[in-house]
Design a protein around this motif. Structure first.
Motif, PDB file in Angstrom:
ATOM      1  N   VAL A 542     -27.648 -20.366  46.027  1.00 54.27           N
ATOM      2  CA  VAL A 542     -28.437 -21.229  45.127  1.00 54.27           C
ATOM      3  C   VAL A 542     -27.600 -22.444  44.747  1.00 54.27           C
ATOM      4  CG1 VAL A 542     -29.504 -21.407  42.822  1.00 54.27           C
ATOM      5  CG2 VAL A 542     -29.904 -19.371  44.226  1.00 54.27           C
ATOM      6  N   GLY A 543     -26.315 -22.229  44.485  1.00 53.92           N
ATOM      7  CA  GLY A 543     -25.406 -23.345  44.179  1.00 53.92           C
ATOM      8  C   GLY A 543     -25.322 -24.326  45.329  1.00 53.92           C
ATOM      9  N   ARG A 544     -25.269 -23.795  46.535  1.00 53.05           N
ATOM     10  CA  ARG A 544     -25.207 -24.660  47.723  1.00 53.05           C
ATOM     11  C   ARG A 544     -26.498 -25.474  47.853  1.00 53.05           C
ATOM     12  NH1 ARG A 544     -25.832 -22.958  53.914  1.00 53.05           N
ATOM     13  NH2 ARG A 544     -25.280 -24.947  54.864  1.00 53.05           N
ATOM     14  N   PHE A 582     -25.328 -29.436  36.013  1.00 51.01           N
ATOM     15  CA  PHE A 582     -25.708 -28.207  36.740  1.00 51.01           C
ATOM     16  C   PHE A 582     -24.576 -27.820  37.688  1.00 51.01           C
ATOM     17  CE2 PHE A 582     -27.535 -31.667  39.287  1.00 51.01           C
ATOM     18  CZ  PHE A 582     -27.107 -31.352  40.566  1.00 51.01           C
ATOM     19  N   SER A 583     -24.432 -26.531  37.862  1.00 53.98           N
ATOM     20  CA  SER A 583     -23.375 -26.013  38.732  1.00 53.98           C
ATOM     21  C   SER A 583     -23.820 -26.032  40.187  1.00 53.98           C
ATOM     22  CB  SER A 583     -23.022 -24.577  38.316  1.00 53.98           C
ATOM     23  OG  SER A 583     -24.209 -23.797  38.262  1.00 53.98           O
ATOM     24  N   ILE A 588     -18.127 -25.704  38.725  1.00 57.70           N
ATOM     25  CA  ILE A 588     -18.438 -24.939  37.510  1.00 57.70           C
ATOM     26  C   ILE A 588     -18.574 -25.975  36.399  1.00 57.70           C
ATOM     27  CG2 ILE A 588     -17.538 -23.306  35.804  1.00 57.70           C
ATOM     28  CD1 ILE A 588     -15.984 -21.945  38.063  1.00 57.70           C
ATOM     29  N   ILE A 589     -19.571 -25.835  35.551  1.00 61.03           N
ATOM     30  CA  ILE A 589     -19.750 -26.769  34.436  1.00 61.03           C
ATOM     31  C   ILE A 589     -19.544 -26.015  33.120  1.00 61.03           C
ATOM     32  CG2 ILE A 589     -21.308 -28.426  33.307  1.00 61.03           C
ATOM     33  CD1 ILE A 589     -20.741 -29.172  36.210  1.00 61.03           C
ATOM     34  N   HIS A 600     -21.818 -22.869  33.298  1.00 60.48           N
ATOM     35  CA  HIS A 600     -22.754 -22.800  34.425  1.00 60.48           C
ATOM     36  C   HIS A 600     -21.952 -22.414  35.667  1.00 60.48           C
ATOM     37  CE1 HIS A 600     -25.938 -24.772  32.080  1.00 60.48           C
ATOM     38  NE2 HIS A 600     -24.972 -25.521  31.588  1.00 60.48           N
ATOM     39  N   ALA A 601     -22.257 -21.252  36.255  1.00 61.57           N
ATOM     40  CA  ALA A 601     -21.462 -20.733  37.366  1.00 61.57           C
ATOM     41  C   ALA A 601     -22.349 -19.890  38.269  1.00 61.57           C
ATOM     42  CB  ALA A 601     -20.315 -19.881  36.817  1.00 61.57           C
ATOM     43  N   ASP A 602     -22.437 -20.257  39.545  1.00 58.75           N
ATOM     44  CA  ASP A 602     -23.348 -19.594  40.487  1.00 58.75           C
ATOM     45  C   ASP A 602     -22.655 -18.457  41.243  1.00 58.75           C
ATOM     46  OD1 ASP A 602     -25.705 -21.271  40.084  1.00 58.75           O
ATOM     47  OD2 ASP A 602     -24.503 -22.871  40.962  1.00 58.75           O
TER      48      ASP A 602
END
Length: 927
Positions: A542-544, A582-583, A588-589, A600-602
């Protein structure tokens, strides 16, 4: 193949499919086999038909086959299918589990069946039954159903050890069945199978991921159902899909949410029913029949319906909100059009941007066949039970024998001699076994039998309460004890898709008497099932995707090839977050707001749990215990009493990976989850009795094998230390960076994670006037007792009826001193009044009861119907009512009473403890 079996196969379905042919060939060749195939591919027949053929061909003695199924897989349809084959072939098939009658069990000993269907726990019992052991020596096949349900927990570890015990007396082949998993080879080794048999065709799926926008029609529906337009839009879209396709299964991730969704759809007048494991068998059968016979259009269900229960053909599967795991989605989607060659169609209706992006990734991974691995689990506490079980069988054994047998099981292959000796030491200290140093033999001690039979199940004891509908006279389901402890008479909750009001709580019988209510403010049941954790692989992808959408939206669409979705909906979803923090898979935010800090960390729930515990521990060291933390799939949320400096928190994330496990372990030892787990681990070891209630259990077993096992269990189930170490490695290498944001207002994603789980709660969905009207209606429907404090006349009535009484006078003596009371208070008051009227002295408690109702009567006389409403509300006694009535009238009074109820519910335990303390004091004075 035996000729009779050939004949029955032709009658049943013409010929075997390819999967069944391959399984038949391998089993007939004497191999142990693992069958991996989706729902509807004929796995059960693939496993049992070669066994039946062998029983007929070789004339095998009973018990020639054991069919082991996890309890939730041991459903009626499975039994009916196996019994059908048995009847046609002249092979006896019977079931044995905890609910089997003593008569039936005795019959099975005298005349054993050729195939015995059992649960994993039952195997541990029958191995110790002397009269059955001679029949178990004949076992040639052990079939294990739904292996994925067993591999990653201690039930599976227990089963493997018990199969090794069985191997000591019988020579048998293993046949396992499972849906698709990500680590097929490891699962094959877990079972000790020689080969994997899979279908030669690939199951086809069509996944639609939807993120609906509200329309004018939805605003109207929202007003009708007291919902926000967004929720109304999702319900409307859901029902459009049902109307378009026909028979539907609607999946949710928790029982709680299944209840709420059904409640909403029924309020809209839609023909649906709920189906989950906490409902009574009758309620589940009724729901299944309703769908099969077309009386209802959809079943709203949880994982209980992932398995092959016969409900006829299902046209479509709808997943409400993200399924959170690829395996879950495929298992659920496979229920629609599950015949070979058909395309299973599934819709995912999502509720927010995070939910939407997650569902898109899960759908893509499912199409690519990227399934999650199931992580095999052992357990030294399970090993303790195994050692005692072996000694029950053989009475005395060389000390090394249980160790040698255990190491044959996959999850104990690396068991060290030191760990084994630690387990023996705990059992010796608990006086369950002994060791004779002269002979080198282990032997049983007196408490061993009780310990063993109390620990047949590795699932912690959870007392459930039966829920009894007073109107129909039927048990409608069960509730978790932890939830019942927070209920009071007169409170509402949602269950079985309807609102219920508590009439009586019967502690002795563990029975909750209820009747249906129409209250939309109902409390939500707290089921024991927790939200499914999102794995690292899904969250990271999802982060990607977020990074791809930010860098080149059009190019990022290729990451979702094959998934059915609207480009406009994806654009709208990304628009919601693109200008805010957003991460991604590279960022990482750390976002700090006045009341919360959000990382914020996926990385998924379990890795974020570990990272959250590091930061939380370091914050505590500096500021003390003023923070609470909650880890989610894409964020770690800290509630803070002041705004933190995000740069400071950023520094906390740059830890050496080697230090992580030490910090996490220290943090876990201080948690409620740790104490609860340790209590259960200690009981499984035999170090504590089953009924033990120890307050500071963590101190009792500090530095022992019990502490080690508790931490291992938490690492496996809740905290992924290895993935969190990987994140720290990425930070150290620079492939992952930390950005900070200091904000006055939380970002969209921060707000979303701060209020997770809020869907369908009424806060914000109803106008103030509507909330007050609902509250007033509930008070009017409340049952109270009208009591004359002068002569004792009393009558049970509803609050609504008291509003029309112009002259509030006692019909017997004409007194205006009429009190409104709870039925229990009235019951306590009448004998006290009798003592007063006869001039007998009152005890302190009786005096309080007398004064309480006199004051209630004064209030009714002075304030009229307002006092009746106040005294009928939950947690408002005469003293509190007097204070509120002196200050408020009209709507303001209702608001004050609502606030009082909320406050009382929050502090109820304090009041109960205080009351008990006072009662105890009085008893002490009396004695």
């Amino acid at each position: 193949m035996h000729p009779l079996l050939k004949k029955i196969i032709r009658e049943r379905f013409g010929k075997l499919n390819r999967l069944q042919q391959d399984a038949f060939r391998e089993v007939s060749a004497g191999k142990s086999v693992l069958i991996i195939a989706p729902t509807g591919s004929g796995k059960t027949e693939a496993a049992v038909l070669p066994v039946f053929s062998e029983i007929l061909e070789e004339g095998l003695k009973p018990i020639s086959a054991l069919y082991i199924a996890p309890l939730k897989a041991l459903n009626r349809d499975l039994l009916e299918r196996l019994e059908w084959w048995g009847e046609k072939l002249g092979i006896s098939v019977e079931v044995r589990h905890g609910d089997t009658s003593s008569y039936r069990k005795a019959k099975q000993v005298k005349n054993p069946p050729q195939m015995l269907i059992i649960t994993p726990e039952t195997l541990g019992v029958i191995l110790t039954v002397k009269s059955l052991r001679k029949h178990l020596e004949n076992v040639k096949f052990v079939i294990v159903d739904e292996i994925a349900e067993l591999v990653d927990n201690k039930r599976g570890a227990q089963l493997l050890l018990n199969l090794e015990r069985l191997e000591e007396i019988a020579d048998f082949k293993r046949i396992g069945m499972t849906a698709t998993v990500g680590n097929e080879e490891e699962v094959r080794e877990w079972l000790k199978a020689d080969v994997i048999v899979k279908p030669n065709w690939k199951k086809s799926y069509r996944f639609h991921v939807l993120y609906p926008t509200p329309t004018g029609e939805d605003e109207e529906l929202g007003r009708e159902l007291s919902l926000s337009p967004e929720i109304a839009a999702r319900l409307r879209l859901l029902w459009d899909i049902v109307e378009r396709h026909g028979k539907a299964l609607i999946f949710t991730n928790t029982r709680q949410f299944a209840e709420i969704l059904a409640h909403r759809l029924k309020a809209w007048g839609k023909p649906v029913e709920v189906h989950h494991g906490s409902l009574s068998k009758e309620a589940r059968i009724k729901a299944e029949k309703g769908l099969k016979e077309g009386r209802i259009r959809a079943l709203i269900c949880t994982s209980s319906m992932e398995l092959g229960i016969d409900i006829g053909d299902v046209d479509v599967v709808i997943q409400y909100m993200s399924p959170r795991q690829v395996n879950r989605l495929v298992q659920r989607a496979g229920r629609a059009k599950h015949r070979i060659g058909e395309i299973s169609e599934a819709y995912m209706i999502t509720s927010n941007v995070e939910d939407y992006l997650q569902s898109l990734i899960i759908a893509k991974h499912a199409l690519e066949g990227r399934f999650e691995a199931v992580e095999p689990m052992g357990g030294l506490d399970v090993l303790a039970s195994f050692v005692v079980g072996l000694l029950i069988e053989y009475r005395r054994l060389p000390r090394e024998k249980p160790y040698e047998i255990a190491r044959r099981a996959y999850v104990y292959r690396d068991l060290s001699w030191k760990d084994y000796l630690d387990v023996l030491r705990v059992l010796e200290d608990a006086r369950l076994i002994g060791y004779d140093e002269e002979t080198g033999l282990l032997y049983l001690r007196r408490g061993a039998f009780q310990y063993y039979y109390e620990n047949l199940s590795t699932i912690p004891d959870e007392v459930s309460w039966r829920v009894f509908d007073a109107k129909s006279g039927h048990i409608i389901g069960r509730l978790d004890e932890r939830f019942v402890m927070d209920l009071e008479e007169g409170m509402d909750f949602i269950m079985n898709g309807r609102s219920w009001i508590v009439l009586e709580i019967d502690d002795e019988s563990k029975l909750l008497k209820v009747r249906e209510s129409r209250s939309l403010e109902s409390a939500i049941p707290s089921w024991e099932g927790e939200m499914i954790p999102v794995p690292f692989s899904v969250a990271f992808a999802v982060g990607r995707l977020k990074r791809g959408l930010a860098f080149d939206f059009e190019k990022a669409l290729s990451l979702l090839d094959g998934v059915e979705f609207s480009k406009d909906e994806l654009k709208r979803a990304f628009e919601e977050i693109k200008d805010e923090p957003f991460s991604t898979d590279r960022d990482i935010i750390v976002e700090s707001t006045p009341k919360a800090l959000i990382i914020h960390a996926d990385f998924g729930n379990r890795a974020n749990e570990a990272l959250g515990r590091i930061v939380h521990s370091l914050l505590i060291l500096r500021y003390g215990r003023v923070f609470s933390v909650r880890a989610q799939a894409h964020a770690i949320v800290f509630k803070t009493p002041f705004q933190l400096n995000p740069e400071e928190v950023k520094g906390y994330l740059y830890q050496e990976p080697e230090t992580l496990e030490f910090i996490v372990a220290r943090s876990l030892r201080d948690s409620h989850a740790y104490r609860w787990r340790m209590l259960n681990v200690a009981k499984r070891f035999g170090a504590l009795r089953r009924d033990a209630k120890i307050r500071r259990v963590e101190r009792l077993f500090e530095g022992t094998v019990i502490e080690r096992e508790t931490l291992d269990e938490l690492y496996h189930d809740k905290v992924d230390v290895k993935k969190a170490e990987l994140v720290l490695e990425m930070l150290k290498r620079g492939s992952l960076r930390v950005k900070t944001a200091l904000r006055r207002e939380p970002s969209t994603l921060a707000r979303l994670n701060m209020a997770v789980g809020g869907e369908f709660l009424l806060t914000g969905a109803l106008e103030r006037d509507e909330v007050l009207e609902l509250f007033r209606n509930r008070l009017l429907d409340h049952e109270v007792v009208l009591v004359c404090t002068n002569c004792g006349w009393h009558s049970k009535t509803k609050v609504a009826r008291l509003g029309s009484i112009k002259e509030r006078e006692c019909p017997r003596c004409g007194s205006r001193m009429l009190a409104v009371a709870h039925p229990i208070d009235a019951e306590e008051f009448l004998p006290v009044l009798d003592k007063v009227r006869h001039g007998r002295p009152l005890e302190r408690k009786e005096e309080r009861t007398y004064r309480k109702l006199l004051k209630a009567a004064d209030l009714v006389d002075a304030y009229g119907f307002d006092a009746v409403l106040a005294l009928a509300s939950y947690g408002t006694g005469p003293d509190t009512a007097a204070r509120i009535l002196s200050q408020y009238r009209g709507d303001a009074l209702l608001v004050a009473l609502m606030e009082r109820e909320r406050e009382f519910i929050r502090t109820r335990r304090f009041w109960v403890d205080k009351k008990n303390e006072e009662n105890n004091k009085e008893k002490g004075q009396e004695s």
